[in-house]
Design an enzyme around this catalytic site. Sequence first.
Site, PDB file in Angstrom:
ATOM      1  CG  ASP A  40     145.320  13.113 -63.681  1.00  0.00           C
ATOM      2  OD1 ASP A  40     144.419  13.924 -63.385  1.00  0.00           O
ATOM      3  OD2 ASP A  40     145.636  12.145 -62.981  1.00  0.00           O
ATOM      4  CG  ASP A  96     147.087   8.279 -60.770  1.00  0.00           C
ATOM      5  OD1 ASP A  96     146.249   9.205 -60.886  1.00  0.00           O
ATOM      6  OD2 ASP A  96     146.861   7.222 -60.155  1.00  0.00           O
ATOM      7  CG  ASP A 148     144.052  13.488 -59.746  1.00  0.00           C
ATOM      8  OD1 ASP A 148     142.968  14.068 -59.681  1.00  0.00           O
ATOM      9  OD2 ASP A 148     144.180  12.253 -59.773  1.00  0.00           O
TER      10      ASP A 148
END
Length: 775
Positions: free
Chosen positions: A667, A663, A464
């Site tokens: 996610d 994080d 990400d």
Amino acid sequence: MDSVARDPICGMKVDIARAAATRERAGATYFFCGQSCAKKFDAGQIPATARVAAAEKPVPLAAVEYTCPMHPQIIRPGPGSCPICGMALEPRTATANQEENPELSSMSRRFWTSTALSLPVFLLSMSDLLPGQPVQHLLAMRSISWIEFTLATPVVLWGGWPFFERGWASLVNRSLNMFTLIALGTGTAYLYSVAAILFPGIFPFSFRTSDGAVPVYFEAAAVITALVLLGQVLELRARSRTSSAIRSLLRLAPKTARLVRTEESEGGHPITIEEDVPVERVVAGNLLRVRPGERIPVDGIVVEGASAVDESMVSGEPIPAEKAAGARVTGGTVNGTGSFVMRAERVGAETLLAQIVRMVSEAQRSRAPIQRLADVVASYFVPAVVGVAALSFVVWSVWGPSPRLAHGLVNAVAVLIIACPCALGLATPMAIMVGTGRGAMAGVLIKNAEALQMLEKVDTLVVDKTGTLTEGRPQVTRVVPVSGVSDEGVLRLAASLERGSEHPLAAAILRAANARKIALADVHNFRAISGSGVTGDFEGQKVALGNAPFLATLGVQSAEWTEQAEVLRRDGDTVMFVVKNQTIEGIIAVADPVKTSTAEAIEALHREGIRIVMVTGDSKTTADAVAKRLKVDQVFAEILPAQKAEIVKRLQGEGHMVAMAGDGINDAPALAAADVGIAMGTGTDIAIESAGITLVKGDLRGIVRARNLSRATMRNIRQNLFFAFVYNILGVPIAAGALYPIFGLLLSPIIASAAMTFSSVSVIVNALRLRNANL
């Protein structure tokens, strides 16, 4: 079971059964450490920062639980033996100081006593090899046998008693193990020898030597017992070192903290008082002073002063981190030369250090998939060895040299003694225990052994962008209003709307508005569409903020802004449109700085042959700009949070072994779907909970360290399994006499016992090498 609660005045833990005073208030019971605290409570003097004891459930007093390293499902309230494998149980959770192991003390005492008694037995049995046989001239063979019996009996029946207990338990529990074989081997040799000296006439000719005597094997029973005891002592000592990483982490926690509090003087003036208190008394909200060179007592935020803090013990990073007002600090890390005051946020079991210890402890008790092979083999191993021992006895009794039955007995005992199922059983868990501890010292927290095994095979890493590749703290770089509208007007509208959002981009807009001291207005009917934008009512008008696709769903035309937005995106900025009454009021460009370590980490991962895939909700232009700068292999842009897990599954469907690093809360599904989920330690608790590996520092270089750890641990496990399999595959036939027809060699049960001791200890010693693995 007794339990504890917190005194609502001073925050100390109070044993409920021994509380100095109690009070009832609004249906809740409060417990106090002393009458002075109870009186303050009666007077209403409850500190604003104190935790109310009744708000917390009483916490059971810590009781040491014991478990088996090979069978972590076995949990006992005290020391003892595993009912499955017979191994000595060990504390389920390590303590900061190495406590005396009662099992080790007992085995050590038995070993030294048994060694002292076994040595003369062994020398007497070998005395006929001395030139002139002086001992035989002094003593008759029957007298020698009685001396051996006298010395060997306490060795076997007292020194080896734990082995007979465990052997019997294995039969009762129908779980045959190493101690089944040891008890059978030593018991057979000892009982046969006792019968030989008490009732020699019952033995047929096939048991007798050429001079008609019935041989005894007290030396075998005694020395085997002593050697097995030696193996237990060495194994217990080595196993105690596998928890050294956890003990090192626990020792980081300081015992005291310097509490800063304000009281009124007799004249009514506020005065500041500082005192050292046990760290257990610290509660969230307390102000603490950290002096130069001291360890930070709990997790919190710096409110005054500045310093550099050595965080290497939890992050693996050797360079001290600069800390000033507003910076977060972690309990157990070491302050440098500066001094600062911090506000406690997470204390006790909630601190990062406590979470690390808990995670490592759980990982050390988890089982890697590769362990299943050893489990299957071990389940058939002991019965197979007993069968081979019986077959060896029959073959030697029928076709062996004289005395045939004696040869058959000796070889059967050797087979039983040399086999070592523990070497197979310990091969994986010992490496996992040491490996996860080594990872914790380098800032790599392994949640379970399966993740550690799978990471070695990963060929694709999905990351990400926000908070993983970037700092996760975006900054407003430009505000472009329409004609007739000011920058402040656009920011005021956007910040007022984003005040109800928890997105990092919202935080950036709010920071920019606060920096310009812009007064915000209330927004009603706030609504957030994850990954797209937000809407609401602002001063009686419909307003919205979001990306271009979001505007399309609202029916707002943005074509005239396309070129200007693209210019900003090519610089790597994220562009958001500010809308009022279906009309664009302006655009806000936000950039999230790339972490300084990201480029280095990606380069290192490329050298490992790992393909990097970036997923982001940003526009394709912004994403491509970041990807080009970092040399990312593949980009998925304008992705909604729910689509991240779909991308992971698509890559898996293409045959890739996928790791996902993220994080945020959004996610979590992708982290759970990946073959290995990797959470940034700086991220949300939900992301960390969904992942199999957590990087304390939140730095992608930690993935390189984690992969090196995975490779080193799995290599160690394969070495252990190879040695254990080869040892048993070669050792059992040799003990049965496979070399005798060719070389005329037979393996003494004493040598077999020494080999068995060496095999299990060598597996543990090899696993301990991981403590020095270069990550």
